[in-house]
Design an enzyme around this catalytic site. Structure first.
Site, PDB file in Angstrom:
ATOM      1  N   SER A   1       0.846  -1.197   0.000  1.00  0.00           N
ATOM      2  CA  SER A   1       0.000   0.000   0.000  1.00  0.00           C
ATOM      3  C   SER A   1       0.883   1.249   0.000  1.00  0.00           C
ATOM      4  CB  SER A   1      -0.969  -0.043   1.190  1.00  0.00           C
ATOM      5  OG  SER A   1      -2.016   0.876   1.035  1.00  0.00           O
TER       6      SER A   1
ATOM      7  N   ASP B   1      -9.205  -4.998  -5.713  1.00  0.00           N
ATOM      8  CA  ASP B   1      -8.599  -3.812  -5.082  1.00  0.00           C
ATOM      9  C   ASP B   1      -9.014  -2.574  -5.874  1.00  0.00           C
ATOM     10  OD1 ASP B   1      -6.883  -1.800  -4.115  1.00  0.00           O
ATOM     11  OD2 ASP B   1      -5.277  -3.245  -3.737  1.00  0.00           O
TER      12      ASP B   1
ATOM     13  N   HIS C   1      -7.871  -4.995  -1.357  1.00  0.00           N
ATOM     14  CA  HIS C   1      -6.661  -4.305  -0.928  1.00  0.00           C
ATOM     15  C   HIS C   1      -6.184  -4.908   0.390  1.00  0.00           C
ATOM     16  CE1 HIS C   1      -3.864  -0.954  -1.083  1.00  0.00           C
ATOM     17  NE2 HIS C   1      -4.124  -0.678   0.183  1.00  0.00           N
TER      18      HIS C   1
END
Length: 221
Positions: free
Chosen positions: A69, A164, A194
């Site tokens: 991320s 995601d 995600h």
């Protein structure tokens, strides 16, 4: 958001699976510490790891960097900031955010209602805005590594979930690396959200971890 503690399990899994020494980095968070604090912390940590690897039984010539991320962004940015004085063998890029200019548009396209259960639109924008809150330009390649010169980027392994909402960030960074002549492999997992590598008990997680560890072993071996 997050800390070295929230990612301790993943760090241990990579250490065991790849047979590697892992430095689990904590860095300053926005909005209290906006850009360039996290960028500078990541670059400093990479420089430190290279300089001190031998003290822990590591080999500074076999250095890999990885993150997920926001950490994917910082991984790429730290590699670019320390080239060529810190040689990096491999980059493990887990569903990162590599271009803050297009982040909101891509999220809205993939999740038009903005209510993704793991990364809602409002949360994604809040974090991006916090990072840029001291007036940083999202076009700055230190903020958006997709916009940097990637010709000398190390071999990369890009992992992302098909559900995601910011999957396009990984897809486009992978394409940018290959266009620049860098080596990059892409692994997508259908229906995975995600941050899915933090979820327990899923076969896709085991598969992705195995691929990540194999990549680290073969690229840095």
């Amino acid at each position: 958001i997050g800390s070295a503690g929230t990612h301790a399990k993943l760090a241990r899994q990579l250490a065991v699976g790849a047979g590697a020494i892992v430095v689990n980095v904590d860095y300053r968070l926005a909005p209290e510490y906006p850009f360039p604090a996290a960028h500078d912390d990541a670059a400093s940590a990479l420089t430190w790891a290279h300089a001190h690897a031998a003290e822990f039984g590591g080999d500074p010539a076999r250095l890999a960097v990885g993150g997920d991320s926001a950490g994917g962004n910082l991984t790429a940015a730290a590699i670019l900031a320390t080239q060529p004085r810190v040689p990096v063998r491999a980059a493990l890029l887990l569903y990162g955010a590599f271009n803050l200019v297009t982040l909101g548009r891509e999220h809205a396209t993939r999740n038009p209602r903005g209510d993704d259960p793991v990364l809602p639109f409002a949360a994604a924008m809040m974090m991006a805005d916090a990072y840029l809150s001291d007036g940083a330009d999202p076009h700055d390649p230190r903020v958006s590594p997709w916009r940097a010169d990637l010709r000398h980027f190390p071999p990369a392994c890009c992992i992302v979930g098909g559900a995601d909402p910011i999957i396009d960030q990984t897809l486009r960074f992978h394409d940018a690396l290959r266009t620049a002549g860098a080596r990059s492999t892409l692994h997508q997992y259908a229906d995975m959200p995600h941050a899915f590598l933090q979820l327990p008990g899923l076969p896709e997680v085991d598969q992705a971890l195995a691929i990540a560890c194999s990549f680290l072993r073969t690229t840095c071996g």
